[in-house]
Design an enzyme around this catalytic site. Structure first.
Site, PDB file in Angstrom:
ATOM      1  N   ASP A 117       0.598  -0.880   0.145  1.00  0.00           N
ATOM      2  CA  ASP A 117      -0.410  -0.430  -0.148  1.00  0.00           C
ATOM      3  C   ASP A 117       1.093   1.378  -0.484  1.00  0.00           C
ATOM      4  O   ASP A 117       1.514   1.228   0.858  1.00  0.00           O
ATOM      5  CB  ASP A 117      -1.066  -0.311   1.568  1.00  0.00           C
ATOM      6  CG  ASP A 117      -1.833   0.828   1.385  1.00  0.00           C
ATOM      7  OD1 ASP A 117      -1.559   1.909   0.543  1.00  0.00           O
ATOM      8  OD2 ASP A 117      -2.707   1.210   1.979  1.00  0.00           O
TER       9      ASP A 117
ATOM     10  N   ASP B 252      -2.115   6.468  -7.429  1.00  0.00           N
ATOM     11  CA  ASP B 252      -2.698   5.252  -6.201  1.00  0.00           C
ATOM     12  C   ASP B 252      -2.029   3.891  -7.306  1.00  0.00           C
ATOM     13  O   ASP B 252      -3.278   3.839  -7.921  1.00  0.00           O
ATOM     14  CB  ASP B 252      -3.562   5.904  -6.266  1.00  0.00           C
ATOM     15  CG  ASP B 252      -3.707   4.845  -4.460  1.00  0.00           C
ATOM     16  OD1 ASP B 252      -3.131   4.208  -4.436  1.00  0.00           O
ATOM     17  OD2 ASP B 252      -5.083   5.165  -4.993  1.00  0.00           O
TER      18      ASP B 252
END
Length: 493
Positions: A98, A316
């Site tokens: 992440d 992202d």
């Protein structure tokens, strides 16, 4: 200064070519879903919307359900995770990667409401502090707890005097627990048949409670490995002690079974261009300035891309598709449609702008350029902004992979755009770089602390490096359990 380099790779079994010298450290990177598993686009959109609710909520160190996607096919959700070894003796945990959060956390054996089984084909593991001889629970009075409070969600409880954390997200999911310090172990390749274990102490979270989507078995996993910029992230902890450089890189293979490379280190390629990160942001924000289709700049006010508390452009890798602010989306789609007429037939499918195409999309769809601060452009092929939706009346149907960010001022560049490119997150220099690349090929990774590795974007000068400062990562050949490329490091002679 010499660094160890940690590398996260797509898993498959291989033969190793080794040239001696400084060792390479590695972890494997695996796909969370089989390459042949179909996932409807609606499910991807729902997943991205939940992801973006968390981003917009802006809770530092708390974005969950973030994974590296390694295929361009929107129907095969190639989510990736890596294995980390924690404690003494080391115990293995599968953790999602992440870049949108900071903390490494894994489920504790005392966790309530944590999933007990996973539909990802993995056995869930739980961290037991009592079984590790090197663990240390972080107390409220510990100076580490005070530093965590400054950069991440942390709290102290009277019960046990433990330095704890609690994250709650916009989609209702959450996790809470307490901080511990223990050894992170990783493999160090010393030779063609010699792999030794190395370790370093790190602070991470032990989750005692999970809620919402985290509790379901569909994507259940042992924890999250955050790659954010705060002090609590693994990369910040290791780089602050000189164990790794303060930079990480990835290259996601978009075709076939996917695969990819994620390293704590700087991938080197003379074609990499860099753009500065927007300072003081919790995510990897860039200054997007304009969009060009077929070399023509679109009539979009640059102010719609400006960064504020609820606007901006985020890179992202946990988002599957890509999202444009409303003011940019309509001119973008209109320009694409105009460019392909009359070679493609426009149509609408489930609310998406689609095109029926009788030939290769590379022959009729225009190139797109996203232009960023510093003169850095990100060039997109048709397959970087389109998705293949099958066939209709004998023609291939391709639909826009870019979605309209309804009611949001955030432009988000997900893996639809990021695939088949090297991306370098240079935290030391506060910049992000990229270059088109075949991610099935080898990459060079710098592990120096030299100050003059890059003279400027696109020109490479490794003036401070030696033969102990450069690794070659080589894709290997034979097959393991998961059929995606495994990459391992060795030193260039």
């Amino acid at each position: 200064m010499e660094f160890l380099i940690l590398a996260f790779f797509s898993a498959a079994a291989v033969s190793v070519v080794y040239c001696g010298g400084f060792p390479a450290s590695m972890l494997t990177l695996e796909r969370a879903f089989p390459a042949n598993q179909r996932v409807e686009v609606e499910a991807l959109l729902a997943r991205d919307r939940a992801r973006h609710a968390r981003i917009l909520q802006g809770v530092a160190g708390g974005v969950v359900d973030f994974s590296v996607v390694g295929t361009s096919d929107p129907y095969t959700a190639g989510l990736y995770f890596t294995k980390v070894k924690l404690g003494s003796p080391p115990k293995e945990f599968n953790v999602q990667i992440d870049t949108g959060s900071d903390l490494l956390w894994v489920a504790c054996n005392s966790c309530s409401d944590c999933p007990q089984t996973s539909e990802l084909g993995i056995e869930l593991n739980f961290f037991d502090a009592a079984s590790s001889s090197t663990v240390s629970v972080i107390s409220c009075s510990d100076s580490i707890c005070a530093s965590i409070v400054k950069s991440a969600a942390a709290e102290c409880t009277t019960q046990g005097n433990q330095c704890g954390y609690a994250f709650q997200y916009g989609d209702g999911s959450g996790t809470s627990g307490f901080y511990v310090s223990d050894l992170l172990s990783f493999d160090t390749v010393m030779g063609p048949s010699l792999v030794v274990n190395s370790s370093a102490p790190i602070v991470f979270g032990c989750s005692t409670y999970q809620s919402g989507d985290l509790t379901g078995p569909e994507r259940a996993i042992d924890g999250i490995l955050g790659f954010g910029q705060q002090d609590i992230s693994v990369i910040s902890q290791l780089s602050s002690r000189g164990i790794t450089p303060k930079v990480f890189s990835h290259c996601l293979k978009g075709e076939g079974n996917g695969g990819g490379i994620l390293v704590l280190g700087e991938i080197l390629d003379p074609r990499i261009v860099y753009s500065p990160l927007v300072p003081s942001q919790p995510h990897y924000n860039l200054y997007l300035q304009s969009i060009a289709v077929n070399g023509q700049h679109l009539p979009i006010d640059p102010a719609v891309f400006a960064t504020s508390s609820n606007r901006g452009t985020i890179v992202d890798s946990g988002t599957t598709l890509a999202y444009l602010v409303e003011e940019a989306y309509d001119p973008f789609v209109a320009a694409i449609t105009a460019a392909v007429s009359p070679s493609a037939t426009p149509t609408i499918s489930k609310g998406n702008q689609c095109y029926l195409v009788a030939t290769s999309i590379s022959q009729i769809f225009p190139p797109v350029a996203l232009n960023f601060d510093g003169g850095a452009s990100m060039n997109l092929r048709p397959e970087d902004y389109l998705m293949h939706f099958g066939f209709f009346d004998g023609a291939a149907m391709w639909c826009m992979g870019f979605q309209k960010a309804h009611g949001q001022g955030i432009t988000i560049l997900g893996d639809l755009v990021l695939k088949d490119k090297i991306f370098v997150y240079d935290l030391a220099r506060q910049r992000l770089g990229w270059a088109d690349y075949d991610c099935a090929l080898s990459v060079n990774v710098s592990i120096t602390s030299g100050k003059d590795e890059f003279v400027n974007a696109g020109q490479l000068s490794v003036s401070g490096s030696s033969r102990n400062d450069l690794f070659k990562f080589v894709t290997m050949s034979f097959t393991l359990l998961v059929h995606t490329p495994l990459v391992i490091g060795f030193l260039l002679p």
